[in-house]
Scaffold this active site. Structure first.
Site, PDB file in Angstrom:
ATOM      1  N   GLU A   1      92.518 -65.554  35.746  1.00  0.00           N
ATOM      2  CA  GLU A   1      91.232 -65.539  36.075  1.00  0.00           C
ATOM      3  C   GLU A   1      90.456 -65.716  34.562  1.00  0.00           C
ATOM      4  OE1 GLU A   1      89.641 -62.723  39.128  1.00  0.00           O
ATOM      5  OE2 GLU A   1      91.432 -61.922  38.447  1.00  0.00           O
TER       6      GLU A   1
ATOM      7  N   HIS B   1      83.035 -57.185  41.277  1.00  0.00           N
ATOM      8  CA  HIS B   1      83.000 -58.556  41.751  1.00  0.00           C
ATOM      9  C   HIS B   1      81.596 -58.969  42.197  1.00  0.00           C
ATOM     10  CE1 HIS B   1      86.868 -59.143  40.386  1.00  0.00           C
ATOM     11  NE2 HIS B   1      87.424 -59.083  41.526  1.00  0.00           N
TER      12      HIS B   1
ATOM     13  N   HIS C   1      89.296 -66.646  41.864  1.00  0.00           N
ATOM     14  CA  HIS C   1      90.141 -65.428  42.194  1.00  0.00           C
ATOM     15  C   HIS C   1      91.350 -65.979  43.135  1.00  0.00           C
ATOM     16  CE1 HIS C   1      91.505 -61.405  42.735  1.00  0.00           C
ATOM     17  NE2 HIS C   1      90.476 -60.829  42.161  1.00  0.00           N
TER      18      HIS C   1
ATOM     19  N   ARG D   1      84.437 -55.457  37.012  1.00  0.00           N
ATOM     20  CA  ARG D   1      83.949 -54.033  37.017  1.00  0.00           C
ATOM     21  C   ARG D   1      82.608 -54.089  35.952  1.00  0.00           C
ATOM     22  NH1 ARG D   1      89.069 -53.800  38.248  1.00  0.00           N
ATOM     23  NH2 ARG D   1      89.474 -52.962  40.333  1.00  0.00           N
TER      24      ARG D   1
END
Length: 355
Positions: A322, A113, A184, A83
């Site tokens: 991630e 993203h 992801h 974000r």
């Protein structure tokens, strides 16, 4: 082992620009990828009895990925993963306003993203393709999703004889721009995932602090010591053990999305995490040169996405691990910078080692 066939995977897709690429190693491991989002589609590894299963969540067809409620399965996320607060940042004296496409944000939704038609929705070029290696490449022009600079990105996946998948991401630009890439993929190491969640998996992390965030998952500007909290995974414990209590960063009995701090400086490739399922005996170790690891237990999944084996993906169906730079770094002066320029290219290396 029922690995996907390209003709079946691309059924219903017009034209011939989409691809499915299959990598193999001498030990029977198979990894498949598509150039739609440079996605990691599946990963076939053996259990303790030598039986192979796919340990990634995903779909049998490309249309499944294109229509999924969870858009990011296995994709390379960028230009900036995570974000960006209020969908804006300033760089070199100029403010850049981005798409406000997150569910969180008040009064302006945050940027998530990389934007609406970001890297995860692009068809990448393919090169360097052989039995164990493939490279995906993408050109992102100046102003793409409102980011500055002409950016060229390369992502190479290599399946090694040592049962490791090595991912190397590089990027160059002609003017300063933030870049923070990650993969992801959602892992579930069990067999028959129809009714099984990852909450019984054991997780171990090289981290004693997290990036403290508010209820919108925006950093507050501090790092929080977790040595004496339920988010301490320095010794292996089940994911379920960490979510019995809730706060701004944990959805009680559902899961969390937390950036665990791995380093306060650029590092060489080092161990970051181990995920293990005792029932199957499978584990994956993650080594990376990135300073943080975003761990997301998929708590937004609501069962509307139906993946392989007709599995309905509910909260906890998979876990995303991630490696990446710190979240909202362009707006966090205390964070490690994610700004690259023509003299300072981007390089991200992560290895997934399967046991």
């Amino acid at each position: 082992m029922n690995s996907l066939k390209e003709s079946d995977f691309l059924k219903g897709i017009p034209g011939n620009t989409a691809r499915l690429v299959t990598l193999k190693n001498p030990n029977g491991l198979v990894a498949q990828f598509t150039n739609y989002g440079a996605r990691w589609v599946n990963m076939w590894v053996p259990d303790q009895h030598g039986e192979f299963d796919d340990i990634l969540l995903g779909f049998d067809t490309l249309t499944g990925y294109m229509n999924a409620g969870e858009q990011y399965h296995g994709a390379i996320v960028g230009r900036v993963c995570g974000r960006i607060n209020q969908a804006r940042f300033s760089l070199c004296g100029k403010e850049y306003k981005l798409d406000s496409n997150d569910v969180y944000g008040d009064p302006v939704k945050n940027h998530l993203h990389g934007g609406i038609k970001a890297f995860h929705k692009q068809l990448w070029d393919i090169s360097n393709e052989n039995e164990n290696t493939v490279t995906f490449s993408l050109f992102s022009p100046d102003g793409d999703e409102s980011y500055p600079g002409n950016l060229t990105v390369h992502v190479t996946y290599k399946l090694t004889p040592e049962n490791s998948l090595r991912m190397e991401c590089t990027a160059t630009t002609d003017q300063p721009s933030p870049v923070n890439l990650t993969n992801h993929a959602f892992f579930n190491l069990q067999k028959n995932k129809q009714h099984k969640s990852v909450l019984s998996h054991f997780l171990k992390l090289r981290s004693t602090s997290i990036v403290a965030c508010d209820k919108e998952l925006i950093p507050t500007g501090t790092l929080k010591d977790i040595s004496n909290t339920f988010l301490n995974f320095t010794s292996p414990k089940t994911i379920a053990a960490s979510i019995s209590a809730g706060d701004d960063m944990v959805k009680k009995d559902k899961g969390f999305s937390v950036a665990f701090v791995l380093s306060d400086k650029d590092t060489d490739l080092d161990w970051a995490a181990t995920l293990e399922d005792t029932e199957s005996g499978r584990s994956v170790e993650i080594y990376t040169n990135q300073p943080s690891l975003q761990v997301y237990t998929g708590y937004f999944m609501d069962g509307s996405d139906i993946g392989r084996e007709n599995a309905k993906y509910f909260a906890g169906a998979g876990i995303a691990l991630e490696p990446q730079g710190y979240p909202d770094a362009p707006n966090q002066p205390q964070s490690l910078s994610i700004i690259i320029d023509k003299n300072n290219p981007y390089r991200h290396i992560t290895e997934y080692r399967f046991n």
